[in-house]
Design an enzyme around this catalytic site. Structure first.
Site, mmCIF file in Angstrom:
data_model
loop_
_atom_site.group_PDB
_atom_site.id
_atom_site.type_symbol
_atom_site.label_atom_id
_atom_site.label_comp_id
_atom_site.label_asym_id
_atom_site.label_seq_id
_atom_site.Cartn_x
_atom_site.Cartn_y
_atom_site.Cartn_z
ATOM 1 N N LYS A 182 1.005 -0.999 0.060
ATOM 2 C CA LYS A 182 -0.202 0.045 0.339
ATOM 3 C C LYS A 182 1.026 1.487 -0.008
ATOM 4 O O LYS A 182 0.683 1.872 -0.243
ATOM 5 C CB LYS A 182 -0.698 -0.353 1.138
ATOM 6 C CG LYS A 182 -1.693 1.371 1.245
ATOM 7 C CD LYS A 182 -2.875 1.034 2.410
ATOM 8 C CE LYS A 182 -3.451 2.002 2.564
ATOM 9 N NZ LYS A 182 -4.760 2.368 4.101
ATOM 10 N N GLY A 243 -4.174 -1.695 5.112
ATOM 11 C CA GLY A 243 -3.979 -2.852 4.755
ATOM 12 C C GLY A 243 -4.447 -3.759 5.492
ATOM 13 O O GLY A 243 -4.597 -4.594 4.519
ATOM 14 N N ARG A 244 -4.707 -4.128 6.750
ATOM 15 C CA ARG A 244 -5.185 -5.524 7.004
ATOM 16 C C ARG A 244 -6.490 -5.911 6.596
ATOM 17 O O ARG A 244 -7.286 -7.058 7.179
ATOM 18 C CB ARG A 244 -5.325 -6.188 8.275
ATOM 19 C CG ARG A 244 -5.414 -4.977 9.390
ATOM 20 C CD ARG A 244 -4.955 -5.098 10.868
ATOM 21 N NE ARG A 244 -5.724 -3.783 11.377
ATOM 22 C CZ ARG A 244 -5.042 -1.949 11.484
ATOM 23 N NH1 ARG A 244 -3.554 -2.493 10.432
ATOM 24 N NH2 ARG A 244 -4.999 -1.102 12.250
ATOM 25 N N GLU A 329 -3.319 -6.072 15.447
ATOM 26 C CA GLU A 329 -2.166 -4.857 14.691
ATOM 27 C C GLU A 329 -3.751 -4.120 15.108
ATOM 28 O O GLU A 329 -3.803 -2.358 14.538
ATOM 29 C CB GLU A 329 -2.748 -4.843 13.560
ATOM 30 C CG GLU A 329 -1.807 -3.228 13.160
ATOM 31 C CD GLU A 329 -0.842 -4.006 11.851
ATOM 32 O OE1 GLU A 329 -1.152 -4.213 10.395
ATOM 33 O OE2 GLU A 329 0.246 -4.758 12.156
ATOM 34 N N HIS A 360 -3.225 -32.354 19.076
ATOM 35 C CA HIS A 360 -2.397 -33.142 19.885
ATOM 36 C C HIS A 360 -1.121 -32.134 20.331
ATOM 37 O O HIS A 360 -0.175 -32.794 20.325
ATOM 38 C CB HIS A 360 -1.829 -33.795 19.034
ATOM 39 C CG HIS A 360 -3.142 -35.282 18.212
ATOM 40 N ND1 HIS A 360 -2.654 -36.164 18.903
ATOM 41 C CD2 HIS A 360 -4.345 -35.546 17.661
ATOM 42 C CE1 HIS A 360 -4.264 -37.027 18.779
ATOM 43 N NE2 HIS A 360 -4.726 -35.996 17.782
ATOM 44 N N LYS A 488 10.390 0.094 13.290
ATOM 45 C CA LYS A 488 10.932 -0.207 12.280
ATOM 46 C C LYS A 488 11.903 0.827 12.202
ATOM 47 O O LYS A 488 13.226 1.030 10.967
ATOM 48 C CB LYS A 488 9.601 -0.101 11.231
ATOM 49 C CG LYS A 488 8.890 -0.859 10.662
ATOM 50 C CD LYS A 488 7.954 -0.491 9.911
ATOM 51 C CE LYS A 488 6.935 -1.101 9.184
ATOM 52 N NZ LYS A 488 6.209 -1.397 8.254
HETATM 53 O O1 F6P Z 1 2.672 -3.706 10.106
HETATM 54 C C1 F6P Z 1 3.021 -2.803 9.553
HETATM 55 C C2 F6P Z 1 1.938 -2.634 8.146
HETATM 56 O O2 F6P Z 1 1.871 -0.871 7.794
HETATM 57 C C3 F6P Z 1 0.980 -3.400 7.973
HETATM 58 O O3 F6P Z 1 -0.475 -2.618 8.215
HETATM 59 C C4 F6P Z 1 0.562 -3.612 7.004
HETATM 60 O O4 F6P Z 1 -0.565 -4.638 6.188
HETATM 61 C C5 F6P Z 1 1.968 -4.260 6.355
HETATM 62 O O5 F6P Z 1 2.759 -3.073 7.121
HETATM 63 C C6 F6P Z 1 2.440 -3.423 4.634
HETATM 64 O O6 F6P Z 1 2.356 -2.160 4.358
HETATM 65 P P1 F6P Z 1 2.616 -2.218 3.089
HETATM 66 O O7 F6P Z 1 1.036 -2.675 2.111
HETATM 67 O O8 F6P Z 1 2.257 -0.277 2.845
HETATM 68 O O9 F6P Z 1 3.614 -2.526 2.538
#
Ligand code: F6P
Length: 529
Positions: A182, A243-244, A329, A360, A488
């Site tokens: 994204k 994104g999620r 998240e 199991h 990050k």
């Molecule tokens: O985990 C952090 C995050 O920003 C997620 O929310 C997102 O889905 C992922 O990293 C990837 O982000 P991008 O699609 O911008 O590469």
């Protein structure tokens, strides 16, 4: 719960709901009418119905990023214009979807040819988090609906083993890459995309081949073009989809390629039906709302810290991973909408595993551990290619495990069982304490006819909305993720420190110690190959 079932023979009828192909049985929970009434009261106090409307109409409910959360628009089947930032987004959504479908069908029908005029046999999605987990989960879940001569792969980890293991057996002439990001700034994805491009150019020897073998799905078209992706191979997603929550958009391109446009439309339709249910059904009959309230009940009133999702379906083996991101998240937050620290617990630790394997692995703790772990049990009544004997054994475990967790086993029942086995009094006395099962361990069962695209879409949407309702009740923003930025940024700074042999003193003694040990031990430092 055992007593409540014994007293009310109609408990299942009272606490189960059917939505199309899905039966939601929440009777094996620690609730009675008073519980449900009070939890619904809490829902109204949190103004949940108003927040549901805010989400659907595109208000900027993601207040820290000043964005709407419009994943429902991505599967909207109506024709009411949806205005976000002054534009009717439905037209954009459908236009991009048609473009993605066209590419997918061209690849599936072998109309799309690579640079050496070969059909595509392997599609590789390069992305991470929401740009991977949703499409990966869905393509695995709907594997029976996929073509057998077209493989879809997912590279997400920056660990070079992930891309090496994936590309090792692929032919660059018949491999097509989708760079899904994204932001188009995620370091892992860009490093993997660079390595994939180098692999392709080195193997085929010509930079121009990129146009026949690379595409991108992103909200940042400029950066995708700068990477070298041809404009006609760039598919847009928008800032107003998290994104999620984005597998319904062109982030779902790997899904469309795997299962085809018609099945993808069914996935969207399944989610849309749940959206309609969620938006228009009274709270007491609203499945995502009830799922949310059960979670609140255990999380905030029994103070349990986790929940388990235990699919009795091998093709849902990536569902727990997907649910971890979308739940943890979204609701792993400790600051509320007004910017104050909350004084109650919010998002649970979500874990899970495929059953019956998990029986199991960690069911011992679920049955006799000191922690209460509420569990969701998705299970199919039949499978695409059921071998009846297998499926019956599988389903017998669904019913038996949820019953055992609910009923437990009393001291008297254990004593009688051991006596019936002919054990002596002394041996029985010694064993009994270990064979008692406390029971009263809650599960909610989602029994669906079969795992097809429409049902999968519905199940995913149920969880999206459950998580949203919980966020509203906790008064947190479920659609931002500031917590992922800090690590990050530190990693980017430390990366520079790793690029030479100098011993580091700029951190705490542990971080310095670890970095310096790593530097001393890595092969290039020891003069080894
Ligand atoms: O985990 C952090 C995050 O920003 C997620 O929310 C997102 O889905 C992922 O990293 C990837 O982000 P991008 O699609 O911008 O590469």
């Amino acid at each position: 719960m055992r007593d409540m079932f014994d007293r009310d023979k109609k408990r299942f009828d009272k606490y189960s709901l059917q939505l199309n192909d899905i039966l939601f049985d929440y009777s094996k929970n620690r609730i009675n009418d008073e519980t449900v009434t009070l939890l619904l009261q809490l829902t109204n106090e949190a103004d949940v119905p108003a927040w549901i409307e805010k989400m659907f109409v595109g208000e900027q409910i993601n207040h820290t990023e000043h964005r709407a959360a419009m994943h429902t628009a991505l599967r909207d089947q109506g024709n009411q214009p949806l205005i976000v930032d002054g534009a009717n987004i439905l037209a954009d959504i459908r236009e991009e979807r048609e473009r993605a479908k066209q590419l997918a069908e061209n690849i599936r029908t072998k109309k799309w040819r690579g640079a050496t005029n070969q059909a595509i046999t392997d599609v590789v999605n390069i992305g991470i988090g929401g740009s991977c987990l949703g499409p990966l989960m869905a393509t695995e879940a709907l594997k029976p609906y996929a073509l057998h001569d077209l493989n879809v792969h997912f590279i997400s980890n920056i660990d070079e083993n992930h891309i090496n293991d994936t590309l090792e057996y692929l032919n660059p002439e018949t491999t097509f890459f989708i760079i899904s990001s994204k932001s188009f700034t995620t370091q892992e994805t860009l490093v993997n995309a660079e390595t994939a491009r180098n692999w392709h150019v080195n193997e085929l020897g010509n930079q121009e081949y990129i146009d026949r073998h690379f595409s991108a799905v992103t909200s940042n078209v400029k950066l995708a073009k700068e990477f070298g992706i041809a404009e006609e191979n760039i598919f847009k997603i928008w800032s107003w989809v998290g994104g999620r929550y984005s597998l319904w958009s062109s982030i779902g391109l790997p899904i469309i390629i795997a299962i085809g446009s018609e099945h993808f439309d069914e996935l969207l339709a399944g989610a849309y039906e749940v959206d309609q249910h969620f938006r228009h059904t009274p709270l007491e009959k609203n499945i995502p709302v009830l799922m949310a309230l059960l979670g609140i009940w255990y999380n905030n009133f029994f103070e349990v810290q986790s929940m388990a999702v235990l699919p009795y379906d091998e093709h849902l083996h990536r569902f727990p991973d997907y649910l971890q991101q979308i739940d943890m998240e979204s609701n792993g937050k400790y600051v509320d909408r007004q910017g104050y620290e909350v004084d109650y617990t919010t998002g649970p630790v979500v874990f899970g595993g495929i059953c019956v394997e998990a029986q199991h692995a960690f069911f011992q703790l679920l049955h006799q551990g000191t922690k209460l772990v509420p569990a969701d049990i998705p299970a199919p009544i039949y499978d695409f290619n059921s071998i009846e004997k297998h499926h019956r054994v599988l389903m017998s475990n669904v019913f038996a495990q949820t019953e055992a967790l609910m009923r437990g086993k009393t001291e008297e029942e254990v004593y009688e069982a051991l006596k019936a086995k002919g054990l002596g009094e002394e041996q029985i006395k010694q064993l009994v304490p270990y064979l008692i099962f406390p029971g009263n361990r809650p599960t909610s069962t989602l029994l669906f006819n079969t795992l097809n695209a429409k049902t999968l879409g519905a199940i995913i949407a149920l969880y999206e909305h459950k998580i949203f309702v919980q966020g509203v009740i906790w008064n947190i923003n479920s659609f931002d993720q500031w917590g992922v930025e800090f690590g990050k940024r530190l990693a980017k700074n430390i990366l520079h420190e790793l690029n030479d042999a100098k011993q580091i003193k700029s951190h705490d003694s542990s971080t310095n110690g670890l970095i310096n040990h790593y530097k001393r031990q890595r092969p290039e430092q020891k003069g080894e190959k």
